[in-house]
Scaffold this motif. Structure first.
Motif, PDB file in Angstrom:
ATOM      1  N   GLN A  20      81.395  33.214 105.742  1.00 42.56           N
ATOM      2  CA  GLN A  20      81.933  32.301 106.740  1.00 42.56           C
ATOM      3  C   GLN A  20      81.645  30.870 106.287  1.00 42.56           C
ATOM      4  O   GLN A  20      80.516  30.558 105.895  1.00 42.56           O
ATOM      5  CB  GLN A  20      81.281  32.534 108.105  1.00 42.56           C
ATOM      6  CG  GLN A  20      81.485  33.937 108.651  1.00 42.56           C
ATOM      7  CD  GLN A  20      80.723  34.121 109.947  1.00 42.56           C
ATOM      8  OE1 GLN A  20      81.128  33.652 111.008  1.00 42.56           O
ATOM      9  NE2 GLN A  20      79.591  34.807 109.878  1.00 42.56           N
ATOM     10  N   TRP A  21      82.657  30.018 106.366  1.00 39.70           N
ATOM     11  CA  TRP A  21      82.553  28.631 105.914  1.00 39.70           C
ATOM     12  C   TRP A  21      82.668  27.712 107.118  1.00 39.70           C
ATOM     13  O   TRP A  21      83.516  27.896 107.981  1.00 39.70           O
ATOM     14  CB  TRP A  21      83.654  28.310 104.912  1.00 39.70           C
ATOM     15  CG  TRP A  21      83.694  29.241 103.739  1.00 39.70           C
ATOM     16  CD1 TRP A  21      84.318  30.459 103.685  1.00 39.70           C
ATOM     17  CD2 TRP A  21      83.087  29.049 102.466  1.00 39.70           C
ATOM     18  NE1 TRP A  21      84.148  31.034 102.450  1.00 39.70           N
ATOM     19  CE2 TRP A  21      83.393  30.192 101.682  1.00 39.70           C
ATOM     20  CE3 TRP A  21      82.332  28.036 101.906  1.00 39.70           C
ATOM     21  CZ2 TRP A  21      82.958  30.331 100.367  1.00 39.70           C
ATOM     22  CZ3 TRP A  21      81.897  28.173 100.593  1.00 39.70           C
ATOM     23  CH2 TRP A  21      82.211  29.307  99.832  1.00 39.70           C
ATOM     24  N   ASN A  26      79.142  16.514 107.923  1.00 35.16           N
ATOM     25  CA  ASN A  26      79.721  16.150 106.622  1.00 35.16           C
ATOM     26  C   ASN A  26      79.207  17.008 105.472  1.00 35.16           C
ATOM     27  O   ASN A  26      79.302  16.614 104.308  1.00 35.16           O
ATOM     28  CB  ASN A  26      79.468  14.669 106.307  1.00 35.16           C
ATOM     29  CG  ASN A  26      80.185  13.749 107.257  1.00 35.16           C
ATOM     30  OD1 ASN A  26      81.329  14.025 107.658  1.00 35.16           O
ATOM     31  ND2 ASN A  26      79.541  12.658 107.644  1.00 35.16           N
ATOM     32  N   ASN A  27      78.655  18.164 105.798  1.00 33.30           N
ATOM     33  CA  ASN A  27      78.219  19.111 104.766  1.00 33.30           C
ATOM     34  C   ASN A  27      78.935  20.443 104.964  1.00 33.30           C
ATOM     35  O   ASN A  27      79.163  20.876 106.101  1.00 33.30           O
ATOM     36  CB  ASN A  27      76.710  19.340 104.826  1.00 33.30           C
ATOM     37  CG  ASN A  27      75.930  18.106 104.432  1.00 33.30           C
ATOM     38  OD1 ASN A  27      76.261  17.437 103.467  1.00 33.30           O
ATOM     39  ND2 ASN A  27      74.895  17.788 105.199  1.00 33.30           N
ATOM     40  N   LEU A  28      79.269  21.081 103.865  1.00 34.84           N
ATOM     41  CA  LEU A  28      79.867  22.404 103.901  1.00 34.84           C
ATOM     42  C   LEU A  28      78.758  23.450 103.940  1.00 34.84           C
ATOM     43  O   LEU A  28      77.801  23.381 103.164  1.00 34.84           O
ATOM     44  CB  LEU A  28      80.744  22.627 102.673  1.00 34.84           C
ATOM     45  CG  LEU A  28      81.460  23.974 102.569  1.00 34.84           C
ATOM     46  CD1 LEU A  28      82.533  24.092 103.640  1.00 34.84           C
ATOM     47  CD2 LEU A  28      82.070  24.140 101.173  1.00 34.84           C
ATOM     48  N   ALA A  64      74.576  24.274  95.045  1.00 34.60           N
ATOM     49  CA  ALA A  64      73.879  24.394  96.318  1.00 34.60           C
ATOM     50  C   ALA A  64      72.877  23.259  96.464  1.00 34.60           C
ATOM     51  O   ALA A  64      72.132  22.945  95.539  1.00 34.60           O
ATOM     52  CB  ALA A  64      73.164  25.737  96.391  1.00 34.60           C
ATOM     53  N   ALA A  65      72.864  22.638  97.655  1.00 35.07           N
ATOM     54  CA  ALA A  65      71.916  21.560  97.931  1.00 35.07           C
ATOM     55  C   ALA A  65      70.706  22.063  98.716  1.00 35.07           C
ATOM     56  O   ALA A  65      69.591  21.572  98.538  1.00 35.07           O
ATOM     57  CB  ALA A  65      72.608  20.442  98.698  1.00 35.07           C
ATOM     58  N   VAL A 100      76.191  22.723 101.041  1.00 30.79           N
ATOM     59  CA  VAL A 100      76.730  21.974  99.909  1.00 30.79           C
ATOM     60  C   VAL A 100      77.082  20.576 100.396  1.00 30.79           C
ATOM     61  O   VAL A 100      77.684  20.413 101.450  1.00 30.79           O
ATOM     62  CB  VAL A 100      77.981  22.665  99.333  1.00 30.79           C
ATOM     63  CG1 VAL A 100      78.491  21.903  98.115  1.00 30.79           C
ATOM     64  CG2 VAL A 100      77.675  24.111  98.957  1.00 30.79           C
ATOM     65  N   ASP A 101      76.711  19.544  99.644  1.00 25.98           N
ATOM     66  CA  ASP A 101      76.984  18.166 100.039  1.00 25.98           C
ATOM     67  C   ASP A 101      78.428  17.808  99.714  1.00 25.98           C
ATOM     68  O   ASP A 101      78.727  17.191  98.679  1.00 25.98           O
ATOM     69  CB  ASP A 101      76.020  17.205  99.334  1.00 25.98           C
ATOM     70  CG  ASP A 101      74.587  17.406  99.785  1.00 25.98           C
ATOM     71  OD1 ASP A 101      74.388  17.869 100.927  1.00 25.98           O
ATOM     72  OD2 ASP A 101      73.668  17.124  99.001  1.00 25.98           O
TER      73      ASP A 101
END
Length: 216
Positions: A20-21, A26-28, A64-65, A100-101
């Motif tokens: 699921q996304w 403002n980040n994914l 990945a952040a 993720v940024d």
């Protein structure tokens, strides 16, 4: 057949399920479940491992952040849901969320197919120690329903009060029920009770179960 010029990537380490996304601040974010496909597990996770997972799910351009990993057991992803051995019935499962940024559109970020999606990723923080496999107190999830099937009304399941909705949002057409930490195999009757209630309402409790007509 593998081309002789293509390196063999080796056996699968994990299977990835129900991605699921979502975009938040403002980040994914990508949420999914991982099950072991061999002799490896997840522990704290590593950047390379999480980035590899993202690529396996179709997001090949970003790293990945940040991430979180929670260990469970569940019957839904088991290849042997009727096995006599409870460890085969309740397969090791990790709920993973990766940040993720990027402001990428969640609809176009990666695959939305429920899987399983194969992965050769490896978590460098995992050490193959025997006691990592042999826990008898585990947090248990009952996942049921059909991906993209009919919406589920949890109130109709008549579940025990001890069962609560998991903190992880369910995939469309599915429900995630958190049974908390159980002593296994002593507490298996509690798991079976919830599974039976789900089945009585026509819900699938394993990914191999046949799809009911209303969910076509």
């Amino acid at each position: 057949m593998t081309s002789p010029t293509t390196p063999d990537p080796g056996p699968l380490s994990f299977k990835l399920w129900l991605p699921q996304w979502e975009s938040r601040q403002n980040n994914l974010h990508c949420r999914f479940y991982a099950t072991t496909a061999g002799l490896t597990q997840l522990n704290e996770g590593s950047e390379d491992c999480m980035t590899h997972f993202l690529a396996d799910l179709g997001q090949v351009d970003l790293r990945a952040a940040d991430w979180s990993i929670t260990r469970y057991r569940t019957t839904y992803f088991s290849d042997f849901p009727q096995a006599a051995d409870w460890e085969d019935r309740l397969t090791l499962t990790w709920a993973v969320e990766i940040q993720v940024d990027t402001t990428a559109d969640p609809e176009d970020a990666g695959t939305h197919a429920p899987g399983p999606h194969g992965s050769q990723a490896y978590d460098l923080t995992f050490e193959d120690e025997e006691d990592a496999w042999d826990r008898t107190r585990e947090r248990v999830l009952v996942i049921s329903g059909t991906p993209y099937g009919s919406r589920i009304d949890e109130s109709l399941l008549g579940l025990p009060q001890a069962v609560r909705a998991a903190s992880i949002p369910a995939f469309p057409g599915m429900v995630v029920l958190d049974l908390g930490e159980l002593n296994l195999p002593e507490d298996l009757p509690q798991v079976d009770e919830v599974l039976d209630r789900c089945r009585e309402t026509g819900l699938r409790t394993n990914w191999k179960d046949p799809i009911s007509p209303q969910d076509h």
